[in-house]
Design a protein around this motif. Structure first.
Motif, PDB file in Angstrom:
ATOM      1  N   ASP A  73      22.061 -12.725   6.776  1.00 52.52           N
ATOM      2  CA  ASP A  73      21.242 -13.799   6.191  1.00 52.52           C
ATOM      3  C   ASP A  73      20.625 -14.603   7.338  1.00 52.52           C
ATOM      4  O   ASP A  73      21.165 -14.601   8.451  1.00 52.52           O
ATOM      5  CB  ASP A  73      22.122 -14.739   5.351  1.00 52.52           C
ATOM      6  N   ILE A  74      19.519 -15.288   7.045  1.00 53.01           N
ATOM      7  CA  ILE A  74      18.850 -16.053   8.109  1.00 53.01           C
ATOM      8  C   ILE A  74      18.864 -17.541   7.784  1.00 53.01           C
ATOM      9  O   ILE A  74      18.563 -17.946   6.652  1.00 53.01           O
ATOM     10  CB  ILE A  74      17.363 -15.628   8.251  1.00 53.01           C
ATOM     11  N   LYS A  75      19.205 -18.336   8.774  1.00 52.25           N
ATOM     12  CA  LYS A  75      19.152 -19.794   8.623  1.00 52.25           C
ATOM     13  C   LYS A  75      18.499 -20.354   9.883  1.00 52.25           C
ATOM     14  O   LYS A  75      18.803 -19.879  10.984  1.00 52.25           O
ATOM     15  CB  LYS A  75      20.584 -20.326   8.481  1.00 52.25           C
ATOM     16  N   SER A  76      17.596 -21.326   9.733  1.00 54.09           N
ATOM     17  CA  SER A  76      16.871 -21.848  10.904  1.00 54.09           C
ATOM     18  C   SER A  76      17.250 -23.301  11.187  1.00 54.09           C
ATOM     19  O   SER A  76      17.445 -24.086  10.248  1.00 54.09           O
ATOM     20  CB  SER A  76      15.361 -21.788  10.662  1.00 54.09           C
ATOM     21  N   TYR A  77      17.317 -23.612  12.459  1.00 56.18           N
ATOM     22  CA  TYR A  77      17.646 -24.979  12.900  1.00 56.18           C
ATOM     23  C   TYR A  77      16.701 -25.396  14.010  1.00 56.18           C
ATOM     24  O   TYR A  77      16.375 -24.582  14.887  1.00 56.18           O
ATOM     25  CB  TYR A  77      19.063 -25.039  13.487  1.00 56.18           C
ATOM     26  N   THR A  78      16.290 -26.665  13.982  1.00 51.83           N
ATOM     27  CA  THR A  78      15.458 -27.197  15.070  1.00 51.83           C
ATOM     28  C   THR A  78      16.133 -28.415  15.678  1.00 51.83           C
ATOM     29  O   THR A  78      16.664 -29.259  14.943  1.00 51.83           O
ATOM     30  CB  THR A  78      14.079 -27.602  14.508  1.00 51.83           C
ATOM     31  N   PHE A  79      16.098 -28.473  16.983  1.00 50.30           N
ATOM     32  CA  PHE A  79      16.707 -29.604  17.705  1.00 50.30           C
ATOM     33  C   PHE A  79      15.675 -30.269  18.612  1.00 50.30           C
ATOM     34  O   PHE A  79      14.629 -29.692  18.900  1.00 50.30           O
ATOM     35  CB  PHE A  79      17.904 -29.100  18.535  1.00 50.30           C
ATOM     36  N   ASP A  80      16.019 -31.480  19.080  1.00 42.39           N
ATOM     37  CA  ASP A  80      15.096 -32.209  19.959  1.00 42.39           C
ATOM     38  C   ASP A  80      14.983 -31.551  21.328  1.00 42.39           C
ATOM     39  O   ASP A  80      13.953 -31.623  21.977  1.00 42.39           O
ATOM     40  CB  ASP A  80      15.573 -33.662  20.160  1.00 42.39           C
ATOM     41  N   ASN A  81      16.083 -30.967  21.785  1.00 42.95           N
ATOM     42  CA  ASN A  81      16.030 -30.328  23.111  1.00 42.95           C
ATOM     43  C   ASN A  81      17.056 -29.202  23.189  1.00 42.95           C
ATOM     44  O   ASN A  81      17.925 -29.072  22.315  1.00 42.95           O
ATOM     45  CB  ASN A  81      16.260 -31.370  24.219  1.00 42.95           C
TER      46      ASN A  81
ATOM     47  N   SER B  21      16.040 -23.441  17.593  1.00 41.44           N
ATOM     48  CA  SER B  21      14.898 -23.822  18.430  1.00 41.44           C
ATOM     49  C   SER B  21      15.072 -25.221  18.973  1.00 41.44           C
ATOM     50  O   SER B  21      15.388 -26.119  18.191  1.00 41.44           O
ATOM     51  CB  SER B  21      13.646 -23.852  17.562  1.00 41.44           C
ATOM     52  N   PRO B  22      14.828 -25.504  20.254  1.00 37.97           N
ATOM     53  CA  PRO B  22      14.678 -24.544  21.344  1.00 37.97           C
ATOM     54  C   PRO B  22      16.056 -24.275  21.959  1.00 37.97           C
ATOM     55  O   PRO B  22      16.768 -25.212  22.281  1.00 37.97           O
ATOM     56  CB  PRO B  22      13.792 -25.306  22.336  1.00 37.97           C
ATOM     57  N   LEU B  23      16.396 -23.002  22.143  1.00 41.21           N
ATOM     58  CA  LEU B  23      17.732 -22.690  22.685  1.00 41.21           C
ATOM     59  C   LEU B  23      17.685 -22.573  24.212  1.00 41.21           C
ATOM     60  O   LEU B  23      18.714 -22.455  24.858  1.00 41.21           O
ATOM     61  CB  LEU B  23      18.291 -21.421  22.036  1.00 41.21           C
ATOM     62  N   LYS B  24      16.474 -22.560  24.776  1.00 40.34           N
ATOM     63  CA  LYS B  24      16.427 -22.633  26.240  1.00 40.34           C
ATOM     64  C   LYS B  24      15.262 -23.498  26.694  1.00 40.34           C
ATOM     65  O   LYS B  24      14.370 -23.828  25.892  1.00 40.34           O
ATOM     66  CB  LYS B  24      16.375 -21.238  26.867  1.00 40.34           C
ATOM     67  N   LYS B  25      15.307 -23.837  27.954  1.00 35.03           N
ATOM     68  CA  LYS B  25      14.317 -24.747  28.531  1.00 35.03           C
ATOM     69  C   LYS B  25      12.992 -24.010  28.701  1.00 35.03           C
ATOM     70  O   LYS B  25      12.982 -22.858  29.171  1.00 35.03           O
ATOM     71  CB  LYS B  25      14.836 -25.192  29.903  1.00 35.03           C
TER      72      LYS B  25
ATOM     73  N   GLY C 260      16.036 -19.034  20.167  1.00 32.27           N
ATOM     74  CA  GLY C 260      17.086 -18.032  20.351  1.00 32.27           C
ATOM     75  C   GLY C 260      17.900 -17.936  19.074  1.00 32.27           C
ATOM     76  O   GLY C 260      17.506 -18.470  18.038  1.00 32.27           O
ATOM     77  N   TYR C 261      19.028 -17.242  19.158  1.00 33.09           N
ATOM     78  CA  TYR C 261      19.869 -17.176  17.956  1.00 33.09           C
ATOM     79  C   TYR C 261      21.340 -16.989  18.292  1.00 33.09           C
ATOM     80  O   TYR C 261      21.689 -16.543  19.395  1.00 33.09           O
ATOM     81  CB  TYR C 261      19.390 -16.062  17.015  1.00 33.09           C
ATOM     82  N   VAL C 262      22.158 -17.362  17.305  1.00 29.90           N
ATOM     83  CA  VAL C 262      23.578 -17.021  17.332  1.00 29.90           C
ATOM     84  C   VAL C 262      23.850 -16.270  16.042  1.00 29.90           C
ATOM     85  O   VAL C 262      23.639 -16.811  14.945  1.00 29.90           O
ATOM     86  CB  VAL C 262      24.476 -18.277  17.401  1.00 29.90           C
ATOM     87  N   ALA C 263      24.255 -15.025  16.164  1.00 28.05           N
ATOM     88  CA  ALA C 263      24.613 -14.237  14.977  1.00 28.05           C
ATOM     89  C   ALA C 263      26.124 -14.290  14.840  1.00 28.05           C
ATOM     90  O   ALA C 263      26.856 -14.001  15.791  1.00 28.05           O
ATOM     91  CB  ALA C 263      24.133 -12.803  15.141  1.00 28.05           C
ATOM     92  N   ILE C 264      26.558 -14.700  13.654  1.00 25.65           N
ATOM     93  CA  ILE C 264      27.998 -14.927  13.474  1.00 25.65           C
ATOM     94  C   ILE C 264      28.310 -14.987  11.981  1.00 25.65           C
ATOM     95  O   ILE C 264      27.483 -15.491  11.211  1.00 25.65           O
ATOM     96  CB  ILE C 264      28.374 -16.258  14.190  1.00 25.65           C
ATOM     97  N   LYS C 265      29.446 -14.462  11.557  1.00 27.17           N
ATOM     98  CA  LYS C 265      29.912 -14.547  10.164  1.00 27.17           C
ATOM     99  C   LYS C 265      28.807 -14.227   9.149  1.00 27.17           C
ATOM    100  O   LYS C 265      28.550 -15.011   8.227  1.00 27.17           O
ATOM    101  CB  LYS C 265      30.429 -15.965   9.890  1.00 27.17           C
ATOM    102  N   GLY C 266      28.106 -13.146   9.357  1.00 23.21           N
ATOM    103  CA  GLY C 266      27.097 -12.713   8.382  1.00 23.21           C
ATOM    104  C   GLY C 266      25.785 -13.477   8.441  1.00 23.21           C
ATOM    105  O   GLY C 266      24.903 -13.263   7.614  1.00 23.21           O
ATOM    106  N   LEU C 267      25.659 -14.396   9.407  1.00 17.31           N
ATOM    107  CA  LEU C 267      24.454 -15.240   9.485  1.00 17.31           C
ATOM    108  C   LEU C 267      23.737 -15.079  10.816  1.00 17.31           C
ATOM    109  O   LEU C 267      24.385 -15.067  11.872  1.00 17.31           O
ATOM    110  CB  LEU C 267      24.871 -16.699   9.383  1.00 17.31           C
TER     111      LEU C 267
END
Ligand code: COA
Ligand code: AMP
Length: 245
Positions: free
Chosen positions: A64-72, A202-206, A190-197
């Motif tokens: 399954d896909i879930k998206s997250y956005t962070f400030d940095n 964003s953004p996972l790197k500089k 980037g992504y973290v794949a874990i427990k079926g997800l």
């Protein structure tokens, strides 16, 4: 049904610039060869490999896909590390290797050519630490359909390929999680794949950091030769897309 594996890789000035693969029926070979040929925007070497597959297995659904956005990217990595911790991967271990990836985990601080494998004791298990391991021989059964759905929902072709790869990885009982950042300096998701997800983060790197890579976190008693064989040689078609949450 007989399937063929198609693999393309391209390089420029001896640097890998593009790679892609498909698993297709014979009647689609020509069309897909052309697609792969046109994939890199520039190269001075391109190789296309066609191989008849002896065996193929199926995976019912992608992650399954879930998206997250962070400030940095620091906040984003903090979140990624917490996800890993919730699945039993000690914070110190994931932090160490994640920062190594951000600064170049291969020889002389270069990028690795594949993924790092790390167990819960924090030991690196790759047979060659500059190469790592590459997951290959995976595609979607009905790639065009899945591509259409993902593009309509605002995802990219990159997500399509990475989702296939991560789905094959997490289908192995010894792989607990995968962490990934691209080695392209302008691509920071980037992504973290874990427990079926598949957690798309964003953004996972500089921005403008040319370092990237993947870490496969595995159980302590993992048989490394069997894991390599699974990742490199077992072929899978994924039948359907998981939920987009
Ligand atoms: N990064 C850097 N170098 C790479 C590379 C990569 N991703 N893939 C291949 N190379 C280079 C390396 O120098 C490699 O030598 P090495 O094995 O010592 O590292 C050399 O090319 C030959 O690699 P090989 O694995 O024999 O290439 P291949 O012709 O079998 O192609 C790819 C492999 C590129 C298709 C595969 O590695 C890949 O990355 N596939 C993409 C997976 C994917 O997205 N799947 C989902 C599809 S829906
Ligand atoms: P990419 O997703 O193509 O931007 O690749 C990011 C990093 O993941 C690369 O620098 C490699 O270290 C690693 N990598 C690339 N292809 C594979 C693969 N097929 N399997 C595992 N790791 C890979």
């Amino acid at each position: 049904m007989t399937y063929f594996s198609l693999k393309m890789r391209a390089s420029e000035e001896d640097k890998h610039v593009s790679g892609g693969e498909r698993i297709v029926e014979k009647e689609n070979l020509e069309e897909v060869i052309l697609e792969l040929l046109n994939r890199p925007s520039s190269y001075d070497f391109l190789n296309i490999k066609v191989q008849k597959l002896k065996e193929i297995d199926y995976i019912e659904k992608s992650l399954d896909i879930k998206s997250y956005t962070f400030d940095n990217y620091l906040e984003a990595n903090n979140f990624a590390i917490s996800l890993l911790e919730n699945a039993g991967i000690p914070r110190k271990i994931s932090e160490n290797y994640i920062w190594l990836l951000h600064t170049g985990a291969g020889e002389l601080g270069n990028n690795m050519r594949g993924a790092m494998i790390v167990n819960l004791n924090g030991e690196r298990l790759e047979l060659d630490k500059s190469r790592g391991v590459r997951t290959t021989n995976v595609d979607f059964l009905n790639r065009k359909n899945i591509e259409k759905i993902l593009l309509e929902k605002g995802f990219s072709l990159r997500t399509l390929d990475a989702l296939a790869l991560a789905t094959k990885n997490l289908n192995h009982p010894d792989i607990i999680a995968e962490y990934c950042i691209s080695d392209q300096q302008d691509y920071t998701t980037g992504y973290v794949a874990i427990k079926g997800l598949y957690n798309r983060i964003s953004p996972l790197k500089k921005l403008n950091n040319p370092k990237g890579g993947r870490i496969y976190f595995v159980r302590n008693n993992t048989d490394i030769d069997k894991l390599y064989n699974y990742l490199q040689n077992k072929s899978f078609l994924i039948k359907d897309l998981g939920e987009i949450k």
